[in-house]
Enzyme design. Structure first.
Site, PDB file in Angstrom:
ATOM      1  N   HIS B  58       0.840  -1.215   0.000  1.00  0.00           N
ATOM      2  CA  HIS B  58       0.000   0.000   0.000  1.00  0.00           C
ATOM      3  C   HIS B  58       0.870   1.260   0.000  1.00  0.00           C
ATOM      4  O   HIS B  58       1.218   1.803   1.042  1.00  0.00           O
ATOM      5  CB  HIS B  58      -0.907  -0.022   1.241  1.00  0.00           C
ATOM      6  CG  HIS B  58      -2.019   0.971   1.175  1.00  0.00           C
ATOM      7  ND1 HIS B  58      -3.271   0.712   1.684  1.00  0.00           N
ATOM      8  CD2 HIS B  58      -2.086   2.227   0.664  1.00  0.00           C
ATOM      9  CE1 HIS B  58      -4.049   1.767   1.493  1.00  0.00           C
ATOM     10  NE2 HIS B  58      -3.355   2.700   0.886  1.00  0.00           N
ATOM     11  N   LEU B  61       2.468   6.579  -4.879  1.00  0.00           N
ATOM     12  CA  LEU B  61       3.656   7.140  -5.539  1.00  0.00           C
ATOM     13  C   LEU B  61       3.354   8.459  -6.253  1.00  0.00           C
ATOM     14  O   LEU B  61       4.270   9.164  -6.656  1.00  0.00           O
ATOM     15  CB  LEU B  61       4.240   6.120  -6.533  1.00  0.00           C
ATOM     16  CG  LEU B  61       4.917   4.917  -5.887  1.00  0.00           C
ATOM     17  CD1 LEU B  61       5.420   3.946  -6.951  1.00  0.00           C
ATOM     18  CD2 LEU B  61       6.072   5.343  -4.985  1.00  0.00           C
ATOM     19  N   ARG B  62       2.083   8.775  -6.418  1.00  0.00           N
ATOM     20  CA  ARG B  62       1.627  10.090  -6.916  1.00  0.00           C
ATOM     21  C   ARG B  62       1.891  10.372  -8.393  1.00  0.00           C
ATOM     22  O   ARG B  62       1.383  11.335  -8.923  1.00  0.00           O
ATOM     23  CB  ARG B  62       2.230  11.242  -6.094  1.00  0.00           C
ATOM     24  CG  ARG B  62       1.991  11.160  -4.604  1.00  0.00           C
ATOM     25  CD  ARG B  62       0.533  11.182  -4.254  1.00  0.00           C
ATOM     26  NE  ARG B  62       0.324  11.326  -2.815  1.00  0.00           N
ATOM     27  CZ  ARG B  62      -0.741  10.851  -2.173  1.00  0.00           C
ATOM     28  NH1 ARG B  62      -1.684  10.219  -2.828  1.00  0.00           N
ATOM     29  NH2 ARG B  62      -0.877  11.021  -0.879  1.00  0.00           N
ATOM     30  N   ASN B  92      -4.716   5.904  -7.249  1.00  0.00           N
ATOM     31  CA  ASN B  92      -5.288   7.253  -7.279  1.00  0.00           C
ATOM     32  C   ASN B  92      -4.304   8.297  -7.808  1.00  0.00           C
ATOM     33  O   ASN B  92      -4.016   9.303  -7.160  1.00  0.00           O
ATOM     34  CB  ASN B  92      -5.820   7.654  -5.897  1.00  0.00           C
ATOM     35  CG  ASN B  92      -4.750   7.663  -4.826  1.00  0.00           C
ATOM     36  OD1 ASN B  92      -3.702   7.048  -4.980  1.00  0.00           O
ATOM     37  ND2 ASN B  92      -5.006   8.368  -3.740  1.00  0.00           N
ATOM     38  N   ASP B 152      -8.681   2.768  -3.355  1.00  0.00           N
ATOM     39  CA  ASP B 152      -8.211   3.350  -2.095  1.00  0.00           C
ATOM     40  C   ASP B 152      -8.301   4.872  -2.075  1.00  0.00           C
ATOM     41  O   ASP B 152      -7.943   5.552  -3.027  1.00  0.00           O
ATOM     42  CB  ASP B 152      -6.772   2.945  -1.818  1.00  0.00           C
ATOM     43  CG  ASP B 152      -6.307   3.499  -0.476  1.00  0.00           C
ATOM     44  OD1 ASP B 152      -6.927   3.158   0.534  1.00  0.00           O
ATOM     45  OD2 ASP B 152      -5.359   4.297  -0.458  1.00  0.00           O
ATOM     46  N   HIS B 179     -10.858  -0.009   0.843  1.00  0.00           N
ATOM     47  CA  HIS B 179     -10.752   1.094   1.808  1.00  0.00           C
ATOM     48  C   HIS B 179     -12.108   1.172   2.488  1.00  0.00           C
ATOM     49  O   HIS B 179     -13.059   1.699   1.920  1.00  0.00           O
ATOM     50  CB  HIS B 179     -10.408   2.390   1.046  1.00  0.00           C
ATOM     51  CG  HIS B 179     -10.469   3.637   1.868  1.00  0.00           C
ATOM     52  ND1 HIS B 179      -9.379   4.467   2.039  1.00  0.00           N
ATOM     53  CD2 HIS B 179     -11.472   4.223   2.544  1.00  0.00           C
ATOM     54  CE1 HIS B 179      -9.724   5.496   2.788  1.00  0.00           C
ATOM     55  NE2 HIS B 179     -10.985   5.380   3.102  1.00  0.00           N
ATOM     56  N   ASN B 278      -6.264   9.186   7.043  1.00  0.00           N
ATOM     57  CA  ASN B 278      -7.515   8.470   6.845  1.00  0.00           C
ATOM     58  C   ASN B 278      -7.231   6.993   6.566  1.00  0.00           C
ATOM     59  O   ASN B 278      -6.539   6.702   5.591  1.00  0.00           O
ATOM     60  CB  ASN B 278      -8.292   9.080   5.675  1.00  0.00           C
ATOM     61  CG  ASN B 278      -9.699   8.535   5.581  1.00  0.00           C
ATOM     62  OD1 ASN B 278     -10.232   8.021   6.555  1.00  0.00           O
ATOM     63  ND2 ASN B 278     -10.286   8.643   4.408  1.00  0.00           N
ATOM     64  N   ASP B 305       0.766   2.597   3.689  1.00  0.00           N
ATOM     65  CA  ASP B 305      -0.102   3.699   3.236  1.00  0.00           C
ATOM     66  C   ASP B 305       0.719   4.988   3.106  1.00  0.00           C
ATOM     67  O   ASP B 305       0.235   6.077   3.413  1.00  0.00           O
ATOM     68  CB  ASP B 305      -1.295   3.894   4.168  1.00  0.00           C
ATOM     69  CG  ASP B 305      -2.400   4.736   3.519  1.00  0.00           C
ATOM     70  OD1 ASP B 305      -2.276   5.091   2.321  1.00  0.00           O
ATOM     71  OD2 ASP B 305      -3.383   5.054   4.211  1.00  0.00           O
ATOM     72  N   GLY B 324      -2.990  11.967   5.309  1.00  0.00           N
ATOM     73  CA  GLY B 324      -1.908  11.082   4.891  1.00  0.00           C
ATOM     74  C   GLY B 324      -0.576  11.372   5.539  1.00  0.00           C
ATOM     75  O   GLY B 324      -0.308  12.494   5.984  1.00  0.00           O
TER      76      GLY B 324
END
Lengths: 318, 442
Positions: B58, B61-62, B92, B152, B179, B278, B305, B324
């Site tokens: 989890h 990496l954006r 995401n 997620d 999630h 979250n 996460d 986060g």
């Protein structure tokens, strides 16, 4: 006092001292010239991210009567509405030379964030943050109760044994939270009444008794009955069925008013919804302290600004 | 894979045996005492624990889309610094990883960076919108061979859609990583609902919003005979639901984050957005239950996460801040502090929960294999002894939103070997050029 962020962090002596200074301030307001030179040369910024004409006017009056320069900053129509961050706003105020920032913000904790940030050196005075706290409101409420109870002999006294019932939307109320902490610190017994949907979960450790029955609370003959404003939008979110039912179960109507003892104070932080949480007759009854609360608000805020901005020790009113 | 050879001497394996480890051409070629160094670079690993390279199921990496927060390169550098050799990259991104094209791009970026294996996770629904299934089959058949699917950040809350997703991924032996957050119960939620939220006036995120979704999902998974993985479980109640589901034989696995094993909602009191996450930080009772659940196997794995954010996303009032925390660099130390040092688990369990089990859940091979002759040279050498302040100097990704800054944590990752070459050498992250050279050498 470096900042005034909450009443939870005030101990009894600090609270009584602030109320006593507010008494001094109130005395000066009966003089022919009500303006004091105390904060001459100091700059107070009213930083209002949320509309609140009443609270802003009260702080403005308080600062001006102490001869401070006042800058009003309203987020609406300012750079904030164009996306400026709290940090940039704060640093701008620092550059302008603010000595105290009176902040009203929709985000719980925003005053604390400002005070802890290092973005600004000014003292921070919380004028209401989200659903967290509204310390000067609680202080003016306590001041009003103390005056009604002890009159001219108020100085140095607390609210030992005073029984206060706060009614309504406690979940979303910063006024209720600040009052719970302050009134209990001052020795009062606090009862919270409202629909369970509008009571926060996790209040077991609060210094307050929680109930759902306003009639029982009225019949218990409280020394003060504080009605909280109910926001109309709450009924759209299933907190209660409709305004009629709310009013019937948790409104201070004429029937309940008539059962309330003569010594009881009827309080409301304003603005009132007449006919919803409080009837017109209750609002205008001699037991009602609504306008006293407004007047006392100026004295209490003068005291808070004084404590924040001037060196302690000297007579604030000379 | 590299042609270099290494001899790691005197390392302690997760099972307690002390051994030398010879690595050659990307494989472990010899184990035993007193091995000959012939032609190999020697690394003295006395006092160090040799774990199979860590696998994070989890990670955010954006990239693509949020490169101001993290890129595949910077995120996998953080991974290598934390002892990870594989990260499963959450979907995401922008565009969302909901097509074969995006997951293959993600995979290729990971290969090009060379710091760790990047295994893409595919979105369950198009654009994470929770309305229509994404092309799960295409992602599974792509070069990225996606087996884990997750929305997620959002919960697949529609029961029918969740059922369909669970059923559909059976065709590829896939798993839905949920999630668990009932959106209707968490509108505007800012922190755990309870004593602290009541006081702080922050909108509560009730435990039941997680537990009720997990209960529904395990029943669905059981009903359709599919695999469910529960992301970042955070409450004692969730542990109870999971324990019950496992006792019934449901194919369910679950993860917990390092921060939920260590931190509680009390930290929110100062409104410092570093602690905004979250699912939110919960009560001490929850932390205790989560630790015990890892110890007894109810919770299968620890996953970070890792959620990098730019400074401005955390330098603001609490409700405006992003959710986060970054976690790759601190994960192993937090696992040691919360699970090993208190005696809940041993190092072989650490190998299981941070490497073997996540690789199995994610259905990847060549990762999460016990260190043995013939296994892939994915190895983390860890020094559990030093306790020291955790500072920003320990962070190797782009973001600094770690909740552990300023705390004391035990342990230090000293070497990370990925595909036979070091990505972290004697505590120093290797430079991208050196890593590129390793890739060429292969």
């Amino acid at each position: 006092m470096r900042h005034l962020l909450s009443t939870r962090s005030l101990d009894r002596d600090a609270a009584v001292r602030l109320l006593d200074i507010a008494e001094d301030m109130a005395d000066t307001q009966t003089r022919e010239v009500r303006k004091l030179p105390t904060l001459r040369g100091k700059t107070v910024v009213n930083l209002f991210f949320e509309d609140s004409t009443r609270t802003r006017m009260s702080f403005e009056a308080a600062a001006k009567r102490l001869s401070a320069d006042v800058i009003n900053f309203s987020a609406k129509g300012s750079s904030v509405s164009k996306g400026e961050s709290l940090k940039d706003t704060a640093q701008t105020l620092q550059a302008i030379g603010a000595d105290a920032v009176v902040i009203r913000h929709s985000a719980s904790g925003a005053p604390q964030t400002l005070a802890d940030s290092g973005w600004i050196q000014a003292g921070v005075l919380n004028a209401g943050d989200g659903t967290h706290e509204h310390p000067t409101q609680a202080l003016l409420d306590a001041f009003t109760m103390r005056r009604r109870r002890h009159g001219a002999a108020s100085r140095g006294r607390d609210l030992d044994g005073f029984r206060v019932t706060i009614v309504g939307d406690v979940l979303h109320s910063r006024v209720a939270r600040s009052n719970v902490w302050l009134l209990s610190t001052l020795g009062a017994e606090v009862t919270l009444v409202g629909p369970p949907t509008l009571m926060p979960l996790g209040t077991a450790a609060w210094p307050a008794t929680i109930g759902y029955d306003l009639d029982a609370a009225v019949d218990a003959g409280p020394d003060a009955l504080m009605m909280l404003r109910i926001q109309a939008e709450r009924m759209n979110d299933a907190y209660f069925p409709n305004a009629r039912e709310y009013s019937r179960l948790w409104g201070l109507d004429d029937r309940r008013l008539s059962r309330l003892p003569g010594r009881s104070i009827v309080m409301h932080p304003g603005p009132m919804n007449r006919g919803l949480e409080i009837s017109a007759r209750a609002a205008d009854d001699p037991r009602s302290s609504v306008l006293e609360q407004v007047a006392n608000g100026v004295s209490v805020r003068m005291a808070a600004l004084y404590l924040l901005l001037s060196g302690a020790g000297e007579d604030p009113t000379s | 894979m590299t042609t270099r050879a290494f001899l790691i001497t005197g390392a302690r394996l997760a099972d307690g045996r002390t051994t030398d480890i010879r690595i050659e051409a990307g494989r472990v070629t010899e184990l035993g005492a007193g091995l000959d160094a012939r032609g190999a670079e020697t690394i003295d690993a006395s006092g160090l624990i040799a774990l199979p390279g860590l696998v994070d199921l989890h990670t955010h990496l954006r990239e693509p889309g949020y490169e101001q927060s993290e890129t595949v390169l910077t995120g996998t550098r953080a991974a290598a610094a934390g002892g990870f050799t594989t990260v499963f990259a959450m979907a995401n991104t922008s565009p969302v990883a909901d097509t074969a094209g995006v997951v293959e791009q993600e995979l290729a970026l990971g290969e090009a960076a060379g710091y760790a294996r990047v295994q893409p996770i595919g979105a369950v629904t198009v654009g994470l919108q929770g309305e229509r299934l994404a092309e799960l089959g295409a992602m599974a058949r792509s070069r990225a061979a996606v087996r884990v699917f997750s929305d997620d950040g959002f919960c697949v809350s529609d029961s029918r859609l969740m059922r369909r997703a669970l059923e559909y991924v059976k065709t590829v032996d896939g798993v839905i990583a949920q999630h668990a957050q009932d959106p209707a119960l968490t509108v505007g939620a800012q922190m755990n609902e309870g004593t602290v939220s009541a006081e702080l006036g922050l909108t509560g995120w009730p435990a039941v919003a997680e537990e009720s979704i997990i209960a529904r999902d395990v029943l669905l998974a059981e009903h359709v005979g599919a695999r469910l993985h529960v992301c970042h479980l955070s409450t004692a109640g969730s542990v109870e639901v999971l324990r019950w589901a496992k006792a019934r034989g449901a194919q369910v696995t679950a993860e917990v984050t390092p921060h939920h094993l260590l931190l509680t909602e009390e930290l929110v009191r100062g409104y410092d957005p570093r602690y905004k996450v979250n699912p939110p930080l919960r009560r001490q009772e929850d932390v205790d239950a989560l630790r015990l659940a890892v110890a007894d196997g109810t919770i299968d794995i620890v996953a970070t996460d890792h959620a990098p954010h730019p400074v401005e996303a955390k330098e603001c009032e609490w409700p405006a801040a992003a959710n986060g925390m970054v976690g790759l660099e601190s994960a192993l130390s937090v696992v040691q502090a919360t699970l090993v040092d208190p005696g809940h688990v041993g190092w072989s369990d650490v190998a299981r929960i941070l490497s073997e089990a996540p690789a199995r859940i994610g259905r990847i091979t060549g990762q999460g294999e016990p260190i043995a002759v013939g296994s892939t040279a994915e190895i983390t050498l860890y020094d559990p002894s030093p306790v020291r302040p955790f500072g920003t100097d320990r962070l190797r990704g782009q973001a600094v939103n770690s909740p552990f800054i300023g705390t004391e944590l035990p342990g230090r990752v000293v070497w990370t070997f990925h595909d036979g070459y070091p990505t972290l050498a004697d505590g120093e992250l290797r430079e991208p050029d050196d890593i590129a050279a390793e890739l060429v050498r292969a």
